[in-house]
Structure formats: structure tokens, C-alpha cells
Design a protein around this motif. Sequence first.
Motif, PDB file in Angstrom:
ATOM      1  N   ASN A 285      64.968  41.481-110.025  1.00 42.08           N
ATOM      2  CA  ASN A 285      64.640  42.757-110.676  1.00 42.08           C
ATOM      3  C   ASN A 285      63.682  42.564-111.847  1.00 42.08           C
ATOM      4  OD1 ASN A 285      66.230  44.222-108.902  1.00 42.08           O
ATOM      5  ND2 ASN A 285      68.031  44.122-110.207  1.00 42.08           N
ATOM      6  N   LEU A 286      63.871  41.509-112.614  1.00 37.84           N
ATOM      7  CA  LEU A 286      62.970  41.221-113.730  1.00 37.84           C
ATOM      8  C   LEU A 286      61.554  40.927-113.221  1.00 37.84           C
ATOM      9  CD1 LEU A 286      63.724  39.163-116.865  1.00 37.84           C
ATOM     10  CD2 LEU A 286      61.613  38.806-115.649  1.00 37.84           C
ATOM     11  N   LEU A 287      61.458  40.120-112.167  1.00 40.21           N
ATOM     12  CA  LEU A 287      60.141  39.798-111.622  1.00 40.21           C
ATOM     13  C   LEU A 287      59.417  41.035-111.120  1.00 40.21           C
ATOM     14  CD1 LEU A 287      60.812  36.541-109.547  1.00 40.21           C
ATOM     15  CD2 LEU A 287      59.824  36.739-111.841  1.00 40.21           C
ATOM     16  N   VAL A 288      60.121  41.859-110.367  1.00 39.14           N
ATOM     17  CA  VAL A 288      59.508  43.057-109.791  1.00 39.14           C
ATOM     18  C   VAL A 288      59.068  44.036-110.882  1.00 39.14           C
ATOM     19  CG1 VAL A 288      59.987  45.106-108.391  1.00 39.14           C
ATOM     20  CG2 VAL A 288      60.669  42.844-107.574  1.00 39.14           C
ATOM     21  N   SER A 289      59.904  44.196-111.901  1.00 39.01           N
ATOM     22  CA  SER A 289      59.575  45.193-112.928  1.00 39.01           C
ATOM     23  C   SER A 289      58.615  44.678-113.994  1.00 39.01           C
ATOM     24  CB  SER A 289      60.855  45.709-113.594  1.00 39.01           C
ATOM     25  OG  SER A 289      61.475  44.701-114.360  1.00 39.01           O
ATOM     26  N   GLN A 290      58.662  43.383-114.322  1.00 40.25           N
ATOM     27  CA  GLN A 290      57.884  42.881-115.449  1.00 40.25           C
ATOM     28  C   GLN A 290      56.733  41.945-115.082  1.00 40.25           C
ATOM     29  OE1 GLN A 290      58.352  44.170-118.473  1.00 40.25           O
ATOM     30  NE2 GLN A 290      59.896  45.440-117.459  1.00 40.25           N
ATOM     31  N   LEU A 291      56.782  41.343-113.901  1.00 39.29           N
ATOM     32  CA  LEU A 291      55.732  40.386-113.505  1.00 39.29           C
ATOM     33  C   LEU A 291      55.214  40.675-112.094  1.00 39.29           C
ATOM     34  CD1 LEU A 291      57.554  37.209-114.854  1.00 39.29           C
ATOM     35  CD2 LEU A 291      55.525  38.276-115.854  1.00 39.29           C
ATOM     36  N   PRO A 292      54.940  41.944-111.778  1.00 37.76           N
ATOM     37  CA  PRO A 292      54.600  42.281-110.392  1.00 37.76           C
ATOM     38  C   PRO A 292      53.298  41.670-109.883  1.00 37.76           C
ATOM     39  CG  PRO A 292      54.176  44.152-111.808  1.00 37.76           C
ATOM     40  CD  PRO A 292      54.878  43.115-112.649  1.00 37.76           C
ATOM     41  N   THR A 293      52.336  41.435-110.753  1.00 38.18           N
ATOM     42  CA  THR A 293      51.075  40.859-110.282  1.00 38.18           C
ATOM     43  C   THR A 293      51.007  39.347-110.489  1.00 38.18           C
ATOM     44  OG1 THR A 293      49.968  41.335-112.382  1.00 38.18           O
ATOM     45  CG2 THR A 293      49.771  42.990-110.653  1.00 38.18           C
ATOM     46  N   PHE A 294      51.878  38.812-111.325  1.00 38.99           N
ATOM     47  CA  PHE A 294      51.866  37.363-111.583  1.00 38.99           C
ATOM     48  C   PHE A 294      52.668  36.597-110.545  1.00 38.99           C
ATOM     49  CE2 PHE A 294      50.673  36.686-116.304  1.00 38.99           C
ATOM     50  CZ  PHE A 294      49.619  37.569-116.184  1.00 38.99           C
ATOM     51  N   VAL A 295      53.709  37.223-109.997  1.00 38.23           N
ATOM     52  CA  VAL A 295      54.545  36.567-108.992  1.00 38.23           C
ATOM     53  C   VAL A 295      54.314  37.294-107.671  1.00 38.23           C
ATOM     54  CG1 VAL A 295      56.878  35.930-108.305  1.00 38.23           C
ATOM     55  CG2 VAL A 295      56.243  35.892-110.722  1.00 38.23           C
ATOM     56  N   LYS A 296      53.530  36.687-106.819  1.00 42.45           N
ATOM     57  CA  LYS A 296      53.187  37.289-105.531  1.00 42.45           C
ATOM     58  C   LYS A 296      54.394  37.262-104.602  1.00 42.45           C
ATOM     59  CE  LYS A 296      48.899  37.655-106.799  1.00 42.45           C
ATOM     60  NZ  LYS A 296      48.641  38.771-107.647  1.00 42.45           N
ATOM     61  N   ASN A 297      54.497  38.290-103.773  1.00 44.06           N
ATOM     62  CA  ASN A 297      55.557  38.399-102.766  1.00 44.06           C
ATOM     63  C   ASN A 297      56.957  38.357-103.378  1.00 44.06           C
ATOM     64  OD1 ASN A 297      53.603  38.435-100.659  1.00 44.06           O
ATOM     65  ND2 ASN A 297      53.463  36.211-100.799  1.00 44.06           N
ATOM     66  N   SER A 298      57.115  38.969-104.540  1.00 49.54           N
ATOM     67  CA  SER A 298      58.417  38.924-105.210  1.00 49.54           C
ATOM     68  C   SER A 298      59.488  39.727-104.480  1.00 49.54           C
ATOM     69  CB  SER A 298      58.294  39.394-106.663  1.00 49.54           C
ATOM     70  OG  SER A 298      57.835  40.711-106.726  1.00 49.54           O
ATOM     71  N   ASN A 299      59.113  40.485-103.474  1.00 52.38           N
ATOM     72  CA  ASN A 299      60.105  41.197-102.669  1.00 52.38           C
ATOM     73  C   ASN A 299      60.561  40.392-101.464  1.00 52.38           C
ATOM     74  OD1 ASN A 299      60.717  43.635-104.035  1.00 52.38           O
ATOM     75  ND2 ASN A 299      58.673  44.374-103.546  1.00 52.38           N
ATOM     76  N   ASP A 300      59.988  39.214-101.274  1.00 46.37           N
ATOM     77  CA  ASP A 300      60.369  38.333-100.170  1.00 46.37           C
ATOM     78  C   ASP A 300      61.547  37.466-100.619  1.00 46.37           C
ATOM     79  OD1 ASP A 300      60.626  36.323 -98.262  1.00 46.37           O
ATOM     80  OD2 ASP A 300      58.471  36.026 -98.048  1.00 46.37           O
ATOM     81  N   PRO A 301      62.715  37.614 -99.982  1.00 50.44           N
ATOM     82  CA  PRO A 301      63.885  36.818-100.393  1.00 50.44           C
ATOM     83  C   PRO A 301      63.633  35.310-100.372  1.00 50.44           C
ATOM     84  CG  PRO A 301      64.541  38.544 -98.867  1.00 50.44           C
ATOM     85  CD  PRO A 301      63.038  38.540 -98.903  1.00 50.44           C
ATOM     86  N   ALA A 302      62.826  34.835 -99.454  1.00 54.86           N
ATOM     87  CA  ALA A 302      62.534  33.395 -99.388  1.00 54.86           C
ATOM     88  C   ALA A 302      61.754  32.948-100.622  1.00 54.86           C
ATOM     89  CB  ALA A 302      61.761  33.063 -98.116  1.00 54.86           C
ATOM     90  N   VAL A 303      60.852  33.785-101.106  1.00 53.99           N
ATOM     91  CA  VAL A 303      60.084  33.470-102.309  1.00 53.99           C
ATOM     92  C   VAL A 303      61.018  33.405-103.513  1.00 53.99           C
ATOM     93  CG1 VAL A 303      58.324  34.352-103.909  1.00 53.99           C
ATOM     94  CG2 VAL A 303      57.900  34.384-101.443  1.00 53.99           C
ATOM     95  N   ILE A 304      61.919  34.361-103.618  1.00 59.13           N
ATOM     96  CA  ILE A 304      62.878  34.378-104.729  1.00 59.13           C
ATOM     97  C   ILE A 304      63.775  33.145-104.664  1.00 59.13           C
ATOM     98  CG2 ILE A 304      64.802  35.623-105.798  1.00 59.13           C
ATOM     99  CD1 ILE A 304      61.988  36.888-106.179  1.00 59.13           C
ATOM    100  N   ASP A 305      64.274  32.821-103.470  1.00 57.94           N
ATOM    101  CA  ASP A 305      65.127  31.631-103.313  1.00 57.94           C
ATOM    102  C   ASP A 305      64.393  30.368-103.726  1.00 57.94           C
ATOM    103  OD1 ASP A 305      67.273  33.112-102.392  1.00 57.94           O
ATOM    104  OD2 ASP A 305      66.885  32.685-100.271  1.00 57.94           O
ATOM    105  N   GLN A 306      63.146  30.231-103.291  1.00 58.31           N
ATOM    106  CA  GLN A 306      62.375  29.030-103.606  1.00 58.31           C
ATOM    107  C   GLN A 306      62.083  28.948-105.096  1.00 58.31           C
ATOM    108  OE1 GLN A 306      58.868  28.696-104.514  1.00 58.31           O
ATOM    109  NE2 GLN A 306      58.956  26.480-104.409  1.00 58.31           N
ATOM    110  N   LEU A 307      61.687  30.057-105.678  1.00 58.06           N
ATOM    111  CA  LEU A 307      61.363  30.081-107.101  1.00 58.06           C
ATOM    112  C   LEU A 307      62.614  29.830-107.947  1.00 58.06           C
ATOM    113  CD1 LEU A 307      59.171  30.460-109.190  1.00 58.06           C
ATOM    114  CD2 LEU A 307      59.457  32.926-108.971  1.00 58.06           C
TER     115      LEU A 307
END
Length: 87
Positions: free
Chosen positions: A32-54
Amino acid sequence: MEPAINTLISHFKTHAGKEGTASTLSKEEFHNLLVSQLPTFVKNSNDPAVIDQLMGSLDTDNDGELTFLEFWQLIGKLATKQGGFSQ
């Protein structure tokens, strides 16, 4: 720079503690923090695999949550890249 640091702390505290402890971010809170505060800095932040890896790369104690210090690693990496300091 002090206002920027205070803003980072404020956003962390706003998102932390909705699940689990008030001093850490769960995976959902981190997302939720990534999506709301870093939407252009963290690409594909809605992809669960990206969140898991990060999350896995930041969660140094492997407890499934991010402390502020663990979260701060991401801020440093993003600022380094944004500022053109990457090697």
C-alpha cells in the motif's frame, strides 16, 4: 533535508501497524505504501511477484515484516538511481 526525512518517517508510520506491530510494515502495508507514495519509482508494484521479490531483498532478518531501517534501504536505492549515482 529535515522536512524530507520527517515526511518519510510520517508515511512509514501512517502505513505501519495496520496489521502486526506499529513499528514494522507487513507485506500488505508495504504494498500500500509503494502504490500510494512511490507509484512511478517502483515499477509493477501491483504485481505480487514484484512485491515478494522486493520485500525479500529488504527483509534482512527474514521475519516477513520491514523495520524502518530495512525500508530505508529501498529509499537509499531509489534515491541513488533517481540521482544518477548508480554505478
